[in-house]
Design a protein around this motif. Sequence first.
Motif, PDB file in Angstrom:
ATOM      1  N   GLU A  61     -13.735  62.264 -30.147  1.00 48.52           N
ATOM      2  CA  GLU A  61     -12.627  63.115 -29.725  1.00 48.52           C
ATOM      3  C   GLU A  61     -12.505  63.193 -28.204  1.00 48.52           C
ATOM      4  OE1 GLU A  61     -13.366  67.108 -31.109  1.00 48.52           O
ATOM      5  OE2 GLU A  61     -15.287  67.223 -30.087  1.00 48.52           O
ATOM      6  N   LEU A  62     -11.258  63.360 -27.760  1.00 47.65           N
ATOM      7  CA  LEU A  62     -10.952  63.680 -26.367  1.00 47.65           C
ATOM      8  C   LEU A  62     -11.479  62.627 -25.381  1.00 47.65           C
ATOM      9  CD1 LEU A  62     -11.765  67.441 -26.791  1.00 47.65           C
ATOM     10  CD2 LEU A  62      -9.464  66.493 -26.479  1.00 47.65           C
ATOM     11  N   ARG A  92     -10.012  62.216 -33.150  1.00 53.22           N
ATOM     12  CA  ARG A  92      -8.911  63.104 -32.792  1.00 53.22           C
ATOM     13  C   ARG A  92      -8.765  63.259 -31.281  1.00 53.22           C
ATOM     14  NH1 ARG A  92     -12.075  68.099 -35.443  1.00 53.22           N
ATOM     15  NH2 ARG A  92     -13.683  68.290 -33.847  1.00 53.22           N
ATOM     16  N   TYR A  93      -7.504  63.404 -30.879  1.00 55.35           N
ATOM     17  CA  TYR A  93      -7.117  63.746 -29.508  1.00 55.35           C
ATOM     18  C   TYR A  93      -7.650  62.756 -28.463  1.00 55.35           C
ATOM     19  CZ  TYR A  93      -6.547  67.955 -32.281  1.00 55.35           C
ATOM     20  OH  TYR A  93      -6.234  68.829 -33.283  1.00 55.35           O
ATOM     21  N   GLY A 123      -3.769  63.490 -33.823  1.00 53.83           N
ATOM     22  CA  GLY A 123      -3.412  63.857 -32.459  1.00 53.83           C
ATOM     23  C   GLY A 123      -3.793  62.867 -31.381  1.00 53.83           C
TER      24      GLY A 123
END
Length: 184
Positions: A61-62, A92-93, A123
């Motif tokens: 993520e991120l 995600r993201y 996302g």
Amino acid sequence: RTLTPAGHVAENNHIWNYSRINKTYVTALALHGVGLRASHNRIHGGPHMAIGFSGNDNVIELNEIYDVCRDSSDVGAIYTGRNWSMRGNVLRYNFLHDITGLGDGGAQGIYLDDCFSSAEMIGNVFYRMNGLCFQIGGGRDNVVENNVAIHSGPISLDDRGLGWAKASTAPNGDMAATLKQMPY
């Protein structure tokens, strides 16, 4: 085998110009296990994958990923595949941008290869990619939700486990044999 989470985290790293000797399958981050997390990493300048993962209940993520997969084809900036026992992974993201692979196969953003199943991809943002945002090569129970693609290829889904890879997914095939090794 017990799904006991390791709890290891790779966070806030800047990884670049990796895989200079071996050009393929040497990733900036490799998550292989249960309950691992790669978060807030900046990865760039690689000839092949940025993140490779296998196992269960991992979170990616991120992360910002760019200028990877530049010397390869039929590859994903984030890649996994070929095992039905690996489930519950979340991607995600992440921000994937400026990724260009070689030839017709190109470079995909997230590549779930050969019937990989049960990944949630939520996302993520894809910008200026010459390949697909998602290559989902068969599998089941994969979720693609609320992602954004700008100046990038679309998503590709196929049913290779019912087609050209049918022998691998048959009851006596290698995918079933790998699954039977786990106490599911």
